[in-house]
Design a protein around this motif. Structure first.
Motif, PDB file in Angstrom:
ATOM      1  N   ARG A  94       8.598  80.561  15.970  1.00  0.00           N
ATOM      2  CA  ARG A  94       8.497  81.561  16.729  1.00  0.00           C
ATOM      3  C   ARG A  94       8.419  81.173  18.362  1.00  0.00           C
ATOM      4  NH1 ARG A  94       4.514  83.826  12.833  1.00  0.00           N
ATOM      5  NH2 ARG A  94       2.888  82.893  14.198  1.00  0.00           N
ATOM      6  N   SER A  95       7.639  80.260  18.675  1.00  0.00           N
ATOM      7  CA  SER A  95       7.546  79.999  20.287  1.00  0.00           C
ATOM      8  C   SER A  95       8.923  79.462  20.439  1.00  0.00           C
ATOM      9  CB  SER A  95       6.814  78.960  20.518  1.00  0.00           C
ATOM     10  OG  SER A  95       6.965  77.491  19.625  1.00  0.00           O
ATOM     11  N   ALA A  96       9.851  78.836  19.681  1.00  0.00           N
ATOM     12  CA  ALA A  96      10.971  78.142  20.184  1.00  0.00           C
ATOM     13  C   ALA A  96      12.081  79.393  20.333  1.00  0.00           C
ATOM     14  CB  ALA A  96      11.657  77.168  19.118  1.00  0.00           C
ATOM     15  N   HIS A  97      12.078  80.473  19.344  1.00  0.00           N
ATOM     16  CA  HIS A  97      12.775  81.596  19.399  1.00  0.00           C
ATOM     17  C   HIS A  97      12.411  82.436  20.683  1.00  0.00           C
ATOM     18  CE1 HIS A  97      15.017  84.938  17.894  1.00  0.00           C
ATOM     19  NE2 HIS A  97      14.081  85.853  17.990  1.00  0.00           N
ATOM     20  N   ARG A  98      11.088  82.674  21.223  1.00  0.00           N
ATOM     21  CA  ARG A  98      10.776  83.292  22.482  1.00  0.00           C
ATOM     22  C   ARG A  98      11.550  82.518  23.437  1.00  0.00           C
ATOM     23  NH1 ARG A  98       5.053  83.264  20.760  1.00  0.00           N
ATOM     24  NH2 ARG A  98       4.907  84.650  19.259  1.00  0.00           N
ATOM     25  N   ALA A  99      11.357  81.163  23.627  1.00  0.00           N
ATOM     26  CA  ALA A  99      11.831  80.466  24.420  1.00  0.00           C
ATOM     27  C   ALA A  99      13.303  80.631  24.683  1.00  0.00           C
ATOM     28  CB  ALA A  99      11.549  78.716  24.337  1.00  0.00           C
ATOM     29  N   ARG A 100      14.274  80.638  23.572  1.00  0.00           N
ATOM     30  CA  ARG A 100      15.529  80.806  23.638  1.00  0.00           C
ATOM     31  C   ARG A 100      16.015  82.133  24.097  1.00  0.00           C
ATOM     32  NH1 ARG A 100      15.660  78.066  18.640  1.00  0.00           N
ATOM     33  NH2 ARG A 100      15.358  80.066  17.475  1.00  0.00           N
ATOM     34  N   LEU A 101      14.922  83.220  23.775  1.00  0.00           N
ATOM     35  CA  LEU A 101      15.309  84.493  24.269  1.00  0.00           C
ATOM     36  C   LEU A 101      15.047  84.624  25.836  1.00  0.00           C
ATOM     37  CD1 LEU A 101      13.895  86.798  21.544  1.00  0.00           C
ATOM     38  CD2 LEU A 101      16.012  86.607  22.130  1.00  0.00           C
ATOM     39  N   ARG A 102      13.836  83.883  26.183  1.00  0.00           N
ATOM     40  CA  ARG A 102      13.826  83.756  27.627  1.00  0.00           C
ATOM     41  C   ARG A 102      14.810  83.387  28.596  1.00  0.00           C
ATOM     42  NH1 ARG A 102       9.140  80.837  27.466  1.00  0.00           N
ATOM     43  NH2 ARG A 102       8.244  82.025  26.065  1.00  0.00           N
ATOM     44  N   PRO A 148       5.764  78.096  11.150  1.00  0.00           N
ATOM     45  CA  PRO A 148       6.195  79.450  11.659  1.00  0.00           C
ATOM     46  C   PRO A 148       5.907  79.691  13.104  1.00  0.00           C
ATOM     47  CG  PRO A 148       5.151  79.644   9.622  1.00  0.00           C
ATOM     48  CD  PRO A 148       5.278  78.134  10.172  1.00  0.00           C
ATOM     49  N   VAL A 149       4.758  79.305  13.417  1.00  0.00           N
ATOM     50  CA  VAL A 149       4.187  79.063  14.855  1.00  0.00           C
ATOM     51  C   VAL A 149       5.284  78.591  15.899  1.00  0.00           C
ATOM     52  CG1 VAL A 149       2.263  78.827  16.685  1.00  0.00           C
ATOM     53  CG2 VAL A 149       1.805  79.635  14.300  1.00  0.00           C
ATOM     54  N   LEU A 150       5.605  77.269  15.486  1.00  0.00           N
ATOM     55  CA  LEU A 150       6.616  76.574  16.354  1.00  0.00           C
ATOM     56  C   LEU A 150       7.936  77.098  16.356  1.00  0.00           C
ATOM     57  CD1 LEU A 150       5.551  72.990  15.092  1.00  0.00           C
ATOM     58  CD2 LEU A 150       4.983  74.252  17.371  1.00  0.00           C
ATOM     59  N   ARG A 180      -1.479  66.674   2.773  1.00  0.00           N
ATOM     60  CA  ARG A 180      -2.551  67.335   3.947  1.00  0.00           C
ATOM     61  C   ARG A 180      -1.385  67.639   5.272  1.00  0.00           C
ATOM     62  NH1 ARG A 180      -7.769  63.794   4.144  1.00  0.00           N
ATOM     63  NH2 ARG A 180      -8.862  64.844   2.311  1.00  0.00           N
ATOM     64  N   LEU A 181      -0.686  66.558   5.380  1.00  0.00           N
ATOM     65  CA  LEU A 181       0.402  66.569   6.549  1.00  0.00           C
ATOM     66  C   LEU A 181       1.337  67.674   6.304  1.00  0.00           C
ATOM     67  CD1 LEU A 181       1.081  62.901   7.403  1.00  0.00           C
ATOM     68  CD2 LEU A 181      -0.235  64.671   8.919  1.00  0.00           C
ATOM     69  N   ASP A 182       1.740  67.921   5.117  1.00  0.00           N
ATOM     70  CA  ASP A 182       2.725  68.692   4.536  1.00  0.00           C
ATOM     71  C   ASP A 182       2.242  70.280   4.701  1.00  0.00           C
ATOM     72  OD1 ASP A 182       4.777  66.933   3.795  1.00  0.00           O
ATOM     73  OD2 ASP A 182       4.511  67.042   1.814  1.00  0.00           O
ATOM     74  N   ALA A 183       0.948  70.514   4.133  1.00  0.00           N
ATOM     75  CA  ALA A 183       0.338  71.482   4.505  1.00  0.00           C
ATOM     76  C   ALA A 183       0.117  72.075   5.871  1.00  0.00           C
ATOM     77  CB  ALA A 183      -0.981  71.636   3.675  1.00  0.00           C
ATOM     78  N   LEU A 184      -0.171  71.125   6.587  1.00  0.00           N
ATOM     79  CA  LEU A 184      -0.207  71.366   8.126  1.00  0.00           C
ATOM     80  C   LEU A 184       0.947  71.725   8.587  1.00  0.00           C
ATOM     81  CD1 LEU A 184      -2.287  71.318  10.613  1.00  0.00           C
ATOM     82  CD2 LEU A 184      -1.355  68.670  10.768  1.00  0.00           C
ATOM     83  N   ALA A 185       2.325  71.048   8.434  1.00  0.00           N
ATOM     84  CA  ALA A 185       3.405  71.350   9.112  1.00  0.00           C
ATOM     85  C   ALA A 185       3.808  72.636   8.327  1.00  0.00           C
ATOM     86  CB  ALA A 185       4.433  70.288   8.281  1.00  0.00           C
ATOM     87  N   GLU A 186       3.545  73.358   7.012  1.00  0.00           N
ATOM     88  CA  GLU A 186       3.761  74.573   6.517  1.00  0.00           C
ATOM     89  C   GLU A 186       3.168  75.631   7.304  1.00  0.00           C
ATOM     90  OE1 GLU A 186       3.559  75.088   2.596  1.00  0.00           O
ATOM     91  OE2 GLU A 186       4.515  73.263   2.030  1.00  0.00           O
ATOM     92  N   ARG A 187       1.857  75.152   7.735  1.00  0.00           N
ATOM     93  CA  ARG A 187       1.082  76.427   8.280  1.00  0.00           C
ATOM     94  C   ARG A 187       1.471  76.448  10.042  1.00  0.00           C
ATOM     95  NH1 ARG A 187      -4.619  74.253   8.798  1.00  0.00           N
ATOM     96  NH2 ARG A 187      -4.267  74.233   6.519  1.00  0.00           N
TER      97      ARG A 187
END
Length: 88
Positions: free
Chosen positions: A51-59, A47-49, A37-44
């Motif tokens: 993307r948000s880290a990428h946006r923060a780096r761009l900002r 990508p969101v995390l 369950r934890l692996d499935a949650l991490a996989e889900r």
């Protein structure tokens, strides 16, 4: 009181993270549903995390670029005024 609660949550979260990082491989090998369950949650959520880290780096990069342009413009403006004062 709020500081105590936040500290407690952070300490418990860190302890769980360390515990799972040590215990997860053997539990995964035995087919643990919790780890699955934890692996499935991490996989889900990965990508969101990411993307948000990428946006923060761009900002941050955009902010650094704007700051560099402001500093350059300020130095260029200051240099012109200094030369004009020296010429007098």
């Amino acid at each position: 009181m709020t500081t105590l609660i936040v500290t407690f949550v952070l300490v418990v979260g860190l302890a769980l993270a360390v515990l799972l990082s040590v215990a997860a491989p053997p539990m995964r090998a035995r087919g643990s549903r919790l780890v699955a369950r934890l692996d499935a949650l991490a996989e889900r959520w990965a990508p969101v995390l990411v993307r948000s880290a990428h946006r923060a780096r761009l900002r941050a990069a955009r902010g650094a670029e704007q700051l560099g342009q402001r500093v350059t413009a300020h130095r260029a403006g200051s240099g012109d005024e200094t030369r004009a004062v020296r010429a007098r």
